[in-house]
Motif scaffolding. Structure first.
Motif, PDB file in Angstrom:
ATOM      1  N   GLY A  77       0.836  -1.200   0.000  1.00 23.71           N
ATOM      2  CA  GLY A  77       0.000   0.000   0.000  1.00 23.71           C
ATOM      3  C   GLY A  77       0.862   1.237   0.000  1.00 23.71           C
ATOM      4  N   ALA A  78       0.244   2.380   0.248  1.00 26.73           N
ATOM      5  CA  ALA A  78       0.989   3.627   0.300  1.00 26.73           C
ATOM      6  C   ALA A  78       2.021   3.552   1.422  1.00 26.73           C
ATOM      7  CB  ALA A  78       0.041   4.800   0.521  1.00 26.73           C
ATOM      8  N   SER A  79       3.253   3.872   1.124  1.00 24.88           N
ATOM      9  CA  SER A  79       4.328   3.698   2.098  1.00 24.88           C
ATOM     10  C   SER A  79       4.068   4.475   3.376  1.00 24.88           C
ATOM     11  CB  SER A  79       5.667   4.135   1.486  1.00 24.88           C
ATOM     12  OG  SER A  79       6.040   3.282   0.436  1.00 24.88           O
ATOM     13  N   LEU A  80       3.704   5.737   3.237  1.00 24.77           N
ATOM     14  CA  LEU A  80       3.497   6.549   4.433  1.00 24.77           C
ATOM     15  C   LEU A  80       2.377   5.983   5.296  1.00 24.77           C
ATOM     16  CD1 LEU A  80       3.964   8.962   6.241  1.00 24.77           C
ATOM     17  CD2 LEU A  80       2.577  10.354   4.679  1.00 24.77           C
ATOM     18  N   ALA A  81       1.267   5.628   4.685  1.00 22.07           N
ATOM     19  CA  ALA A  81       0.136   5.106   5.456  1.00 22.07           C
ATOM     20  C   ALA A  81       0.499   3.800   6.153  1.00 22.07           C
ATOM     21  CB  ALA A  81      -1.065   4.909   4.541  1.00 22.07           C
ATOM     22  N   GLU A  82       1.194   2.909   5.467  1.00 18.04           N
ATOM     23  CA  GLU A  82       1.559   1.628   6.067  1.00 18.04           C
ATOM     24  C   GLU A  82       2.590   1.810   7.181  1.00 18.04           C
ATOM     25  OE1 GLU A  82       0.198  -1.459   5.600  1.00 18.04           O
ATOM     26  OE2 GLU A  82      -1.273  -0.214   4.573  1.00 18.04           O
ATOM     27  N   LEU A  83       3.544   2.688   6.981  1.00 19.35           N
ATOM     28  CA  LEU A  83       4.531   2.939   8.028  1.00 19.35           C
ATOM     29  C   LEU A  83       3.883   3.574   9.256  1.00 19.35           C
ATOM     30  CD1 LEU A  83       7.483   4.211   5.810  1.00 19.35           C
ATOM     31  CD2 LEU A  83       7.441   2.081   7.124  1.00 19.35           C
ATOM     32  N   GLU A  84       2.957   4.484   9.026  1.00 23.43           N
ATOM     33  CA  GLU A  84       2.260   5.100  10.164  1.00 23.43           C
ATOM     34  C   GLU A  84       1.432   4.053  10.911  1.00 23.43           C
ATOM     35  OE1 GLU A  84       1.688   9.769   8.892  1.00 23.43           O
ATOM     36  OE2 GLU A  84       0.233   8.290   8.137  1.00 23.43           O
ATOM     37  N   ARG A  85       0.793   3.132  10.167  1.00 22.35           N
ATOM     38  CA  ARG A  85       0.033   2.067  10.814  1.00 22.35           C
ATOM     39  C   ARG A  85       0.941   1.190  11.669  1.00 22.35           C
ATOM     40  NH1 ARG A  85      -0.545  -3.218   9.865  1.00 22.35           N
ATOM     41  NH2 ARG A  85       0.453  -3.167   7.802  1.00 22.35           N
ATOM     42  N   LEU A  86       2.074   0.802  11.102  1.00 23.06           N
ATOM     43  CA  LEU A  86       2.995  -0.062  11.831  1.00 23.06           C
ATOM     44  C   LEU A  86       3.623   0.660  13.023  1.00 23.06           C
ATOM     45  CD1 LEU A  86       4.619  -1.840   8.772  1.00 23.06           C
ATOM     46  CD2 LEU A  86       3.161  -2.899  10.514  1.00 23.06           C
ATOM     47  N   GLN A  87       3.829   1.940  12.879  1.00 20.94           N
ATOM     48  CA  GLN A  87       4.360   2.703  14.020  1.00 20.94           C
ATOM     49  C   GLN A  87       3.364   2.694  15.178  1.00 20.94           C
ATOM     50  OE1 GLN A  87       3.215   6.104  15.099  1.00 20.94           O
ATOM     51  NE2 GLN A  87       4.577   5.736  16.856  1.00 20.94           N
ATOM     52  N   ARG A  88       2.088   2.849  14.852  1.00 23.67           N
ATOM     53  CA  ARG A  88       1.076   2.828  15.906  1.00 23.67           C
ATOM     54  C   ARG A  88       0.972   1.434  16.530  1.00 23.67           C
ATOM     55  NH1 ARG A  88      -1.674   5.881  11.925  1.00 23.67           N
ATOM     56  NH2 ARG A  88      -2.878   4.023  11.310  1.00 23.67           N
ATOM     57  N   GLU A  89       0.960   0.396  15.694  1.00 25.60           N
ATOM     58  CA  GLU A  89       0.810  -0.965  16.206  1.00 25.60           C
ATOM     59  C   GLU A  89       1.970  -1.382  17.102  1.00 25.60           C
ATOM     60  OE1 GLU A  89       0.098  -3.897  13.243  1.00 25.60           O
ATOM     61  OE2 GLU A  89      -1.638  -2.857  12.375  1.00 25.60           O
ATOM     62  N   THR A  90       3.165  -0.956  16.756  1.00 28.08           N
ATOM     63  CA  THR A  90       4.352  -1.392  17.504  1.00 28.08           C
ATOM     64  C   THR A  90       4.823  -0.350  18.515  1.00 28.08           C
ATOM     65  OG1 THR A  90       5.852  -0.479  15.830  1.00 28.08           O
ATOM     66  CG2 THR A  90       5.119  -2.769  15.527  1.00 28.08           C
ATOM     67  N   ARG A  91       4.149   0.818  18.504  1.00 28.12           N
ATOM     68  CA  ARG A  91       4.557   1.943  19.362  1.00 28.12           C
ATOM     69  C   ARG A  91       6.025   2.309  19.131  1.00 28.12           C
ATOM     70  NH1 ARG A  91       1.021  -0.990  22.706  1.00 28.12           N
ATOM     71  NH2 ARG A  91      -0.770   0.233  23.444  1.00 28.12           N
ATOM     72  N   ALA A  92       6.443   2.240  17.878  1.00 29.01           N
ATOM     73  CA  ALA A  92       7.828   2.555  17.538  1.00 29.01           C
ATOM     74  C   ALA A  92       8.125   4.024  17.821  1.00 29.01           C
ATOM     75  CB  ALA A  92       8.099   2.242  16.069  1.00 29.01           C
ATOM     76  N   GLU A  93       9.301   4.284  18.321  1.00 27.31           N
ATOM     77  CA  GLU A  93       9.689   5.637  18.685  1.00 27.31           C
ATOM     78  C   GLU A  93      10.618   6.278  17.657  1.00 27.31           C
ATOM     79  OE1 GLU A  93      11.363   5.572  22.592  1.00 27.31           O
ATOM     80  OE2 GLU A  93       9.499   4.839  23.537  1.00 27.31           O
ATOM     81  N   ALA A  94      11.007   5.526  16.631  1.00 31.08           N
ATOM     82  CA  ALA A  94      11.926   6.067  15.627  1.00 31.08           C
ATOM     83  C   ALA A  94      11.770   5.287  14.323  1.00 31.08           C
ATOM     84  CB  ALA A  94      13.370   6.001  16.118  1.00 31.08           C
ATOM     85  N   LEU A  95      12.229   5.903  13.257  1.00 34.39           N
ATOM     86  CA  LEU A  95      12.215   5.288  11.927  1.00 34.39           C
ATOM     87  C   LEU A  95      13.626   5.395  11.356  1.00 34.39           C
ATOM     88  CD1 LEU A  95      10.824   4.162   9.337  1.00 34.39           C
ATOM     89  CD2 LEU A  95      10.343   6.545   8.713  1.00 34.39           C
TER      90      LEU A  95
END
Length: 469
Positions: A77-95
């Motif tokens: 899917g759209a890279s930004l949308a998928e990365l934002e989803r995964l950041q929320r799911e994993t509570r990632a603090e950095a990219l």
């Protein structure tokens, strides 16, 4: 331990991966992510051969990660949308991610970085696939280079050989919604690629094996052997480099350990200059982003290219031109996903000069059929042969396929391998079988009895068109 997303693209490896290594060094648990978003690459979305390689490369990476206790999270899917989803799911603090340099992807990456930083998520980017990033080298007047030799003199002096980033011995298990690799649908419906894999092994291990084989054998004599298509005289690392299964730093570092004769050192310098051409291509695509679709030399915007001819283009694509060395190269490409570099120049010259088709027709076919299809290398390689680019072969340099095959395939072993219907002809006749049409019809009734264009007449027509530009 807090999580950090590590976004993998052209760095599908665990060894010498700066984004992964730095995420771990910064104290994060790395969440390894691949987002499939070919639409974001516009008209140059990956071709069929590249996608097939990507399928097996991801499988290899997935196995390497699982062996360390981790998991590769696959999204589409759209890279930004998928990365934002995964950041929320994993509570990632950095990219963390390695840079890519194709024009559309650079703009996409900038949007991703800005969105994450606005949300308070730290972003760190790295050079994961080049020796020198395109903006790090410039002329004395502060402009991009347009000639290879001074570019490479500056670039090879500008980069420093660093220690290899270690691969992690363990990776954390990740809870995140992802896809299976098969769900990406990367393999073509018709398995025309099936024969590729007897020649190739996608993944880090396959890349390391090829590098070792090159270091133990082909590097000695490389300067001469690289021009002979009937043997393995090159490293054949180009698909692995494109997908980042090995880095140019790893190649440079390994070759620096070799104990070579004086002649062998000259061979190694020549091999490294080929890495330099890769760097130069990325330099050009960064500074001249329109060069993927337009002539770098604007004089050729007025050039009298021939009208596209579907039939002649199809004969070139399928290896049915009646010019044996051209047909051998095009068939090698179709059956293995790769073509010898010397032969690439010959078939490109034939298309752009003898047939006078615009180089984009060839670039598009290579893009779809080459396993090492790389936008920077493909665009600049075609422009070099067509004479339309920076530091290009002049247009009036027209490869003679007969003399080229006589010089670089003197026993016709390469031609006979890929055009087996000519095996019964005497070797001297294999290079230009139309000189004995009766014997050709008898020995190879299915092969064209005459070339699709007269080489002399088409050369003269090309030069006449060049004089009118």
């Amino acid at each position: 331990m807090a999580n950090a997303l590590v976004w993998l693209r052209r760095d599908l490896r665990l060894h010498d991966n700066p984004a992964l290594a730095q995420a771990i060094a910064d104290g994060y648990a790395p969440v390894l992510v691949y987002v499939h978003a070919p639409e974001e690459e516009g008209a140059w979305a990956p071709g069929a051969a590249s996608l097939a390689w990507l399928h097996f490369s991801l499988l290899s990476l997935h196995r390497d990660i699982e062996a360390r206790g981790g998991r590769l999270v696959i999204a589409r899917g759209a890279s930004l949308a998928e990365l934002e989803r995964l950041q929320r799911e994993t509570r990632a603090e950095a990219l963390y991610f390695g840079n890519v340099y194709e024009p559309l992807l650079q703009a996409r990456d900038a949007r991703v970085q800005q969105a994450f930083e606005r949300s308070g998520i730290a972003v760190k980017r790295f050079n994961a696939s080049l020796l020198v990033e395109p903006w790090q080298v410039q002329t004395g007047s502060g402009t991009p280079y347009k000639v290879f030799t001074p570019f490479w003199r500056n670039a090879s002096a500008a980069f420093s050989l660093r220690a290899e980033y270690p691969a992690p011995s363990r990776l954390p298990s990740v809870e995140a919604v992802g896809l299976g690799i098969e769900q990406l649908g990367l393999l073509p419906a018709i398995a025309w690629h099936a024969g590729f894999w007897s020649h190739w092994r996608p993944g880090e291990e396959g890349a390391r094996e090829l590098l070792e084989a090159f270091c133990e054998g082909a590097v000695e004599g490389y300067k001469e052997q690289r021009n002979l298509p009937d043997r393995t005289g090159t490293s054949k690392l180009s698909p692995h480099l494109h997908f980042g299964e090995i880095s140019p730093q790893q190649i440079w570092r390994r070759t620096a350990t070799l104990r070579l004769s004086e002649t062998g050192q000259a061979d190694l310098a020549h091999f490294r200059s080929e890495l330099g051409w890769r760097e130069f291509s990325y330099h050009l695509i960064h500074h001249f982003p329109d060069s993927t679709d337009h002539n770098l030399n604007p004089q050729f915007d007025r050039f009298d290219w021939a009208e596209p001819d579907a039939e002649s283009l199809a004969r070139w694509q399928r290896g049915r031109t009646g010019i044996p060395i051209v047909d051998a190269g095009m068939r090698e490409l179709w059956h293995t996903g790769w073509m010898h570099n010397r032969v690439r120049m010959i078939v490109a010259s034939f298309l752009c000069k003898n047939l006078r088709h615009h180089w984009l027709h060839g670039a598009r076919w290579f893009w779809d059929t080459l396993l090492d299809a790389d936008l920077a290398n493909n665009s600049q390689g075609w422009q070099w042969t067509a004479g339309t680019g920076c530091d290009a072969a002049p247009y009036f340099r027209i490869f003679n396929p007969v003399s080229q095959s006589e010089k670089f395939d003197p026993q016709a072993r390469y031609i006979k391998r890929w055009v087996p219907e000519l095996q019964q002809l005497p070797t001297p006749l294999v290079f230009a079988p139309w000189q004995r049409p009766e014997l050709l019809r008898h020995s190879a009734p299915e092969y064209p009895v005459a070339p699709m264009v007269d080489l002399g007449e088409s050369r003269a027509a090309a030069l006449a068109a060049y004089s009118r530009r």
